[in-house]
Each structure stands twice: as structure tokens, then as C-alpha cells.
Design a protein around this motif. Structure first.
Motif, short mmCIF file in Angstrom:
data_model
loop_
_atom_site.label_atom_id
_atom_site.label_comp_id
_atom_site.label_asym_id
_atom_site.label_seq_id
_atom_site.Cartn_x
_atom_site.Cartn_y
_atom_site.Cartn_z
N GLU A 139 0.84 -1.20 0.00
CA GLU A 139 0.00 0.00 0.00
C GLU A 139 0.87 1.24 0.00
O GLU A 139 1.87 1.32 0.72
CB GLU A 139 -0.91 -0.01 1.22
CG GLU A 139 -1.93 -1.12 1.19
CD GLU A 139 -2.87 -1.08 2.38
OE1 GLU A 139 -3.08 0.01 2.93
OE2 GLU A 139 -3.37 -2.14 2.74
N LYS A 140 0.49 2.21 -0.82
CA LYS A 140 1.22 3.46 -0.87
C LYS A 140 0.72 4.38 0.22
O LYS A 140 -0.47 4.44 0.51
CB LYS A 140 1.04 4.13 -2.22
CG LYS A 140 1.74 3.41 -3.34
CD LYS A 140 1.63 4.23 -4.60
CE LYS A 140 2.38 3.57 -5.73
NZ LYS A 140 2.31 4.37 -6.97
N LYS A 141 1.64 5.11 0.81
CA LYS A 141 1.27 6.08 1.84
C LYS A 141 0.74 7.33 1.15
O LYS A 141 1.26 7.74 0.11
CB LYS A 141 2.49 6.45 2.68
CG LYS A 141 3.03 5.30 3.50
CD LYS A 141 4.22 5.74 4.31
CE LYS A 141 4.79 4.60 5.10
NZ LYS A 141 5.98 5.02 5.86
N PRO A 142 -0.30 7.93 1.69
CA PRO A 142 -0.82 9.15 1.07
C PRO A 142 0.19 10.29 1.21
O PRO A 142 0.94 10.35 2.18
CB PRO A 142 -2.10 9.45 1.86
CG PRO A 142 -1.97 8.70 3.13
CD PRO A 142 -1.07 7.53 2.85
N ARG A 143 0.21 11.14 0.23
CA ARG A 143 1.13 12.29 0.27
C ARG A 143 0.64 13.30 1.30
O ARG A 143 -0.55 13.54 1.45
CB ARG A 143 1.20 12.96 -1.09
CG ARG A 143 1.89 12.12 -2.12
CD ARG A 143 2.06 12.92 -3.38
NE ARG A 143 2.81 12.16 -4.36
CZ ARG A 143 3.19 12.64 -5.52
NH1 ARG A 143 2.89 13.87 -5.86
NH2 ARG A 143 3.87 11.89 -6.34
N THR A 144 1.61 13.87 1.97
CA THR A 144 1.25 14.90 2.95
C THR A 144 1.20 16.25 2.23
O THR A 144 1.94 16.50 1.28
CB THR A 144 2.27 14.97 4.08
OG1 THR A 144 3.57 15.21 3.53
CG2 THR A 144 2.30 13.68 4.88
#
Length: 105
Positions: free
Chosen positions: A93-98
């Protein structure tokens, strides 16, 4: 070499290239190519009116136009197609961009 054999060879090469030229997949590529060539041979032929407005594809062998070769368009791959997850494995899973902070004034 028959015309059908040449077509199978062309399909196998296109499949190999489209998959990033992997090693050890020859049998699968040839089988896929045979099935594509068979389906193409069984497909109904288009009338000359339907193909009259299209430009013929260029022959790779001599650079001249070949009216018998079908036009092949390159398809753009979506970014997600670059990484293939094998069956049974969970995709990372990709981490959401901050959100970026605005510059201090």
C-alpha cells in the motif's frame, strides 16, 4: 517460412517487447502469439471501403510501405502497470502524500 509463421513470430516479438523483454518466457509468448494469429485468421475480413481511408503500415524489414501489414499503434501503459504483483501476494500500500506547507512570508 509461411505467412502464418511470420505472423506468429511478429506477435511473439511484440508480446516480448511489451512485457519489457523478460527472459525465460519464450514458450508463453509463442503460445500467446499462436492464439492471436489463429484468432486473426478466423476474424472476418474488413471491406476495402472500411480500410481505404487508412494509411498502410511501414514494413520494418525494408522501411517501405507495406499495404498488407496492419497498422500497429503503441499503447500507453498506465503507471500502475509498471509493477505486477504475483497472485497470492498482497500489493504494497502506498502512503498518502502529505500536504506541503506554504512558504513563510
Amino acid at each position: 517460412m509461411s505467412t502464418e509463421d511470420k505472423r506468429v513470430r511478429e506477435f511473439a516479438y511484440q508480446i516480448w517487447e511489451s512485457e519489457g523483454k523478460p527472459e525465460g518466457q519464450e514458450e508463453r509468448h509463442w503460445e500467446m502469439a499462436r492464439k492471436l494469429a489463429e484468432a486473426e485468421a478466423l476474424a472476418p475480413k474488413k471491406s476495402s471501403k472500411a480500410t481505404a481511408g487508412k494509411t498502410p503500415a511501414a514494413s520494418k524489414a525494408n522501411g517501405k510501405l507495406d499495404s498488407k501489414a496492419p497498422a500497429v499503434k503503441a499503447k500507453a501503459k498506465p503507471a500502475a502497470a509498471a509493477k505486477v504483483t504475483p497472485p497470492g501476494e498482497k500489493a504494497a500500500e502506498k502512503k498518502p502524500r502529505t500536504a506541503k506547507k506554504p512558504p513563510a512570508v
